[in-house]
Design an enzyme around this catalytic site. Structure first.
Site, short mmCIF file in Angstrom:
data_model
loop_
_atom_site.label_atom_id
_atom_site.label_comp_id
_atom_site.label_asym_id
_atom_site.label_seq_id
_atom_site.Cartn_x
_atom_site.Cartn_y
_atom_site.Cartn_z
N HIS A 83 0.84 -1.20 0.00
CA HIS A 83 0.00 0.00 0.00
C HIS A 83 0.88 1.25 0.00
O HIS A 83 2.09 1.17 0.20
CB HIS A 83 -0.91 0.01 1.24
CG HIS A 83 -1.99 -1.02 1.20
ND1 HIS A 83 -3.32 -0.70 1.05
CD2 HIS A 83 -1.94 -2.38 1.27
CE1 HIS A 83 -4.06 -1.81 1.06
NE2 HIS A 83 -3.22 -2.84 1.20
N LEU A 84 0.25 2.39 -0.21
CA LEU A 84 0.97 3.67 -0.23
C LEU A 84 1.17 4.16 1.20
O LEU A 84 0.43 5.00 1.70
CB LEU A 84 0.19 4.71 -1.05
CG LEU A 84 0.05 4.44 -2.54
CD1 LEU A 84 -0.86 5.49 -3.18
CD2 LEU A 84 1.42 4.45 -3.23
#
Length: 210
Positions: A83-84
């Site tokens: 994920h970011l």
């Protein structure tokens, strides 16, 4: 002494909880070497279920060498689970579309490359290997370890996150073993050296094959 058939699925008679893994996997992005086995308490077909977030459109590979020992519950987290984490929110808005597609404009999810397991690696029960990790030949991954970074050859690691507990041999011996790469020998030569390979006298193994 010709050794077991590397192309058989179940090398132990009347026991289907252990398999030579290369004869089981169907995903072309999972590559497994000869004689590597997977042992599962329930069903060896759980192996590919334990390779998590492995999406075809990402294309990352899980590469496992020869003569590895993989215990029940071992799992491999692939790049599709990233994920970011440096964004304000790590939530994957874009995958839900409906006007949220633009969330990824000009951005890419983290990609850490292929996960590569060397030869003669023992991965213990419920160990977890994170994306892009490279584990050196002869390493041991302890039960319940979470491996977040590369592991040196012949290191024993454990904990969460995993850290090196000790090395199996001194550096000079490790260098000799890596140079020897016994896992690449013809099976007849391996069979001839079985007693030495399962003993503790590395020097005797080297001298017998010099």
């Amino acid at each position: 002494m010709k050794g077991p058939d590397k192309n058989t699925l179940y090398p132990l008679a009347d026991h289907d909880k252990l398999c030579f893994l290369k004869n089981l996997v169907t995903n072309p992005n999972i590559i497994v070497g000869d004689y590597t086995y997977y042992d599962d308490f329930e069903d060896v077909r759980n192996f590919e279920k334990n390779v998590k977030y492995h999406f075809d459109f990402i294309g990352d590979k899980l590469i496992i060498g020869k003569f590895c020992m993989i215990a029940s519950g071992a799992s491999f987290i692939m790049n599709g689970g990233n994920h970011l984490t440096e964004a304000i929110s790590a939530y994957p808005f874009a995958i839900f579309a409906n006007g949220w597609e633009s969330a990824m404009d000009g951005k890419e999810y983290p990609y850490k490359g292929d996960t590569v397991i060397g030869n003669d690696v023992w991965i213990g029960h419920n160990a977890t290997i994170m994306p892009g990790v490279q584990i050196g030949d002869g390493a041991v991954i302890a039960t319940n370890a979470t491996v977040t970074r590369n592991v040196e050859p012949y290191a024993i690691v454990g904990g969460n996150p995993a850290r090196t507990l000790r090395k199996r041999f001194d550096d000079d011996t490790i260098e000799h073993l890596l140079e020897m790469s016994w896992w690449d020998w013809p099976v007849e030569k391996i069979s001839h050296n079985i007693s030495l390979l399962s003993g503790g006298d590395v020097r005797a193994l080297i001298e017998a094959n010099s």
